[in-house]
Design a protein around this motif. Structure first.
Motif, short mmCIF file in Angstrom:
data_model
loop_
_atom_site.label_atom_id
_atom_site.label_comp_id
_atom_site.label_asym_id
_atom_site.label_seq_id
_atom_site.Cartn_x
_atom_site.Cartn_y
_atom_site.Cartn_z
N VAL A 40 67.79 -26.29 -76.88
CA VAL A 40 67.23 -27.07 -75.77
C VAL A 40 67.49 -28.56 -75.97
O VAL A 40 67.92 -29.26 -75.06
N MET A 41 67.18 -29.08 -77.15
CA MET A 41 67.39 -30.50 -77.48
C MET A 41 68.06 -30.60 -78.84
O MET A 41 67.77 -29.80 -79.73
N THR A 42 68.89 -31.60 -79.00
CA THR A 42 69.51 -31.82 -80.30
C THR A 42 68.48 -32.42 -81.25
O THR A 42 67.55 -33.10 -80.81
N PRO A 43 68.63 -32.17 -82.55
CA PRO A 43 67.65 -32.75 -83.50
C PRO A 43 67.57 -34.27 -83.43
O PRO A 43 66.50 -34.84 -83.59
N ALA A 44 68.69 -34.92 -83.16
CA ALA A 44 68.66 -36.39 -83.06
C ALA A 44 67.80 -36.83 -81.87
O ALA A 44 67.03 -37.79 -81.97
N ALA A 45 67.91 -36.12 -80.74
CA ALA A 45 67.10 -36.47 -79.57
C ALA A 45 65.62 -36.25 -79.83
O ALA A 45 64.78 -37.02 -79.36
N VAL A 46 65.30 -35.21 -80.58
CA VAL A 46 63.89 -34.95 -80.92
C VAL A 46 63.34 -36.08 -81.76
O VAL A 46 62.24 -36.58 -81.51
N TRP A 47 64.10 -36.51 -82.75
CA TRP A 47 63.61 -37.58 -83.63
C TRP A 47 63.55 -38.92 -82.89
O TRP A 47 62.66 -39.73 -83.14
N VAL A 48 64.46 -39.15 -81.97
CA VAL A 48 64.41 -40.38 -81.17
C VAL A 48 63.17 -40.36 -80.28
O VAL A 48 62.46 -41.37 -80.15
N LEU A 49 62.87 -39.20 -79.68
CA LEU A 49 61.67 -39.08 -78.85
C LEU A 49 60.41 -39.31 -79.68
O LEU A 49 59.51 -40.05 -79.27
N CYS A 50 60.34 -38.69 -80.85
CA CYS A 50 59.17 -38.86 -81.72
C CYS A 50 59.01 -40.32 -82.15
O CYS A 50 57.90 -40.86 -82.13
N ALA A 51 60.11 -40.96 -82.53
CA ALA A 51 60.04 -42.36 -82.93
C ALA A 51 59.62 -43.24 -81.76
O ALA A 51 58.80 -44.16 -81.93
N ALA A 52 60.14 -42.97 -80.57
CA ALA A 52 59.77 -43.78 -79.40
C ALA A 52 58.29 -43.63 -79.07
O ALA A 52 57.62 -44.62 -78.75
N VAL A 53 57.76 -42.42 -79.16
CA VAL A 53 56.34 -42.21 -78.88
C VAL A 53 55.48 -42.94 -79.90
O VAL A 53 54.50 -43.62 -79.54
N LEU A 54 55.82 -42.84 -81.17
CA LEU A 54 55.01 -43.48 -82.21
C LEU A 54 55.15 -45.00 -82.18
O LEU A 54 54.15 -45.72 -82.33
N ILE A 55 56.35 -45.51 -81.95
CA ILE A 55 56.54 -46.96 -81.91
C ILE A 55 55.87 -47.57 -80.68
O ILE A 55 55.26 -48.64 -80.76
N SER A 56 55.93 -46.87 -79.54
CA SER A 56 55.25 -47.41 -78.34
C SER A 56 53.74 -47.43 -78.54
O SER A 56 53.07 -48.36 -78.09
N GLY A 57 53.20 -46.42 -79.20
CA GLY A 57 51.76 -46.43 -79.50
C GLY A 57 51.38 -47.56 -80.43
O GLY A 57 50.35 -48.22 -80.24
N LEU A 58 52.21 -47.80 -81.44
CA LEU A 58 51.95 -48.90 -82.37
C LEU A 58 52.05 -50.25 -81.67
O LEU A 58 51.23 -51.13 -81.89
N ALA A 59 53.05 -50.40 -80.80
CA ALA A 59 53.20 -51.66 -80.05
C ALA A 59 52.00 -51.90 -79.14
O ALA A 59 51.51 -53.02 -79.03
N GLY A 60 51.54 -50.85 -78.48
CA GLY A 60 50.35 -50.98 -77.63
C GLY A 60 49.12 -51.35 -78.43
O GLY A 60 48.31 -52.19 -78.00
#
Length: 129
Positions: A25-45
């Protein structure tokens, strides 16, 4: 997105689902980019809200505090209570959202229900004398 709040539950569900997603369904790189984006956006907020809070509550500027009326506080109190209720009742809400997503991804049951309703409406007209 901190632990006792509903934002944390939503982020946790999103990250758990992303990490359980098959490679087809998703490549492992896309999964890790999504996870990093979710965590970094939460930290920035979190950092932004902390900075605004420090400026607002711990600044040395002498200003008069406005009076808060009940009409202004009631909607905010209602939203806070709804947020707390969402945190407490996360499992039923999550179950509803999962079933809604499943019905959007697999519309066969909905299509069958609509088509059977349409055919049942047409049948009595066919048998009129």
């Amino acid at each position: 997105g901190l632990p006792p709040l509903p934002g944390f539950l939503a982020k946790f569900a999103l990250l758990a689902t992303a990490l359980d997603t098959p490679v087809t369904v998703m490549t492992p790189a896309a999964v890790w980019v999504l996870c990093a984006a979710v965590l970094i956006s939460g930290l920035a907020g979190l950092i932004a809200l902390c900075r605004v809070g420090m400026r607002l509550f711990w600044s040395l500027a002498a200003r008069t505090t406005p009076r808060l009326r009940l009409l202004e506080a009631a909607p905010i109190a209602a939203l806070i209570l709804l947020t707390a209720g969402l945190a407490v009742l996360a499992q039923p809400v999550n179950g509803f959202l999962v079933s809604a997503a499943r019905s959007l991804h697999e519309p066969d049951a909905y299509v069958r229900a609509v088509l059977s309703y349409e055919t049942s409406r047409e049948r009595p007209e066919d048998h009129r004398p």
